[in-house]
Design an enzyme around this catalytic site. Sequence first.
Site, PDB file in Angstrom:
ATOM      1  N   ASN A 186      40.497  36.672  33.883  1.00 42.24           N
ATOM      2  CA  ASN A 186      41.374  35.835  34.711  1.00 42.24           C
ATOM      3  C   ASN A 186      42.043  36.716  35.771  1.00 42.24           C
ATOM      4  O   ASN A 186      42.927  37.508  35.453  1.00 42.24           O
ATOM      5  CB  ASN A 186      42.407  35.166  33.799  1.00 42.24           C
ATOM      6  CG  ASN A 186      43.311  34.190  34.542  1.00 42.24           C
ATOM      7  OD1 ASN A 186      43.329  34.161  35.777  1.00 42.24           O
ATOM      8  ND2 ASN A 186      44.064  33.407  33.794  1.00 42.24           N
ATOM      9  N   HIS A 224      39.203  27.387  38.270  1.00 43.73           N
ATOM     10  CA  HIS A 224      39.942  28.599  37.915  1.00 43.73           C
ATOM     11  C   HIS A 224      39.373  29.140  36.603  1.00 43.73           C
ATOM     12  O   HIS A 224      39.068  28.372  35.687  1.00 43.73           O
ATOM     13  CB  HIS A 224      41.425  28.251  37.762  1.00 43.73           C
ATOM     14  CG  HIS A 224      42.236  29.363  37.183  1.00 43.73           C
ATOM     15  ND1 HIS A 224      42.215  30.639  37.708  1.00 43.73           N
ATOM     16  CD2 HIS A 224      43.074  29.413  36.104  1.00 43.73           C
ATOM     17  CE1 HIS A 224      43.013  31.407  36.988  1.00 43.73           C
ATOM     18  NE2 HIS A 224      43.543  30.693  36.007  1.00 43.73           N
ATOM     19  N   CYS A 249      47.933  30.749  39.276  1.00 37.64           N
ATOM     20  CA  CYS A 249      46.484  30.497  39.245  1.00 37.64           C
ATOM     21  C   CYS A 249      46.053  29.431  40.248  1.00 37.64           C
ATOM     22  O   CYS A 249      44.875  29.351  40.589  1.00 37.64           O
ATOM     23  CB  CYS A 249      46.067  30.092  37.848  1.00 37.64           C
ATOM     24  SG  CYS A 249      46.551  31.330  36.651  1.00 37.64           S
TER      25      CYS A 249
END
Length: 335
Positions: free
Chosen positions: A289, A259, A118
Amino acid sequence: MEENKRLYSAVITGVGMYVPEKVLDNKYFEGLVETNDEWITTRTGIKERRFLENGATSDLAAEAVKDLLKTSNTDPLEIDAIIIATITPDMIFPNTAALVQHKTGLNNAWGFDLSAACSGFLFALQTGSSLIESGRYKKVIVVGADKMSAIVDYTDRNTCILFGDGAAAVLLEPSKDFSFGFQDSILHIDGSGMEALHVKAGGSLYPASHETVDKKMHYMFQDGKAVFKVAVKGMADVSVEIMKKNNLKSEDIAFLVPHQANLRIIEATAQRMGISKDQVTINIHKYGNTTAATIPLCLVEYYRKGKIKKGDKLVLAAFGGGYTWGAAYIVWSMD
Ligand code: UT7
């Protein structure tokens, strides 16, 4: 960052993005696993995510690069290098960068993949900026791209509802105006986080075998609760640290670009930074995500909506598998 260490500032001069058309809404998952829209929405902030039916991460990335080249009116032959942040490469080798180079006609570019989950886009942006700041390269593309559906176990309710597919890219070029572009970053890795978040098999530790497939070791594993705890602290701490290091007050920041893993982690970070909801880029409700793609997708969407403007001070922040985490401070350079 002392200016005498940089010959140039790395400024963003073009952007591109791609998300697949197919939408999986929360209702879809009610038919797959024991879950419901209310739980997913309140625990994560996610309503929908995208799913790539045909193709691989290089296809997502290639579409984002094509969008960037077209909208910035850039000749593919001018690109010197391409860095692809991803944890879902098409294959173990060749690297995804080579596949994207071939698909988009970047015939004068070299490049490589960067694996930092990420935090991949942050790490790649720092790396790409260094190539520009040294004066050695003039046009570098940095991509965040992940086909998370390739490593998600759609029978595991703990993870399958969280992830989606997507890609976004930025073009970096040199500028002598140091008040714009990439200003600073604070980046970290800590391999003790491996146990809580990983894909165990398919690499050199556990090469593919009947056993690894039977044990579902090629899917992502996440201890959500454990990751949540360290992510909240890690992302908030590093975001506050980069503000202090660069004398940024909360009112100086146009946007925190975090993020997009969980709306609760994002809100906790914003709170620690003392900024309001209006100062945070959010698209987790639409895409879930997308790992390395979340931050650049936010940048592209908020810029194209006219919300991110030239001169805006942005703090980018991420936390993810590795563990990897960090923050970057950039000043937006596009009109
Ligand atoms: O991007 C990479 C970094 N990753 C992250 O930052 C993710 C960090 N973690 C999280 O975002 C959260 O931990 C999750 C969203 C993954 C989970 O939320 P949580 O509030 O931490 O839930 P939990 O794991 O503590 O689970 C609470 C309950 C459990 O039931 P019991 O044991 O209390 O009976 C889970 O089994 O919720 C259950 N649960 C679900 N229920 C309905 C877990 N997943 C689901 C689901 N639907 N999809």
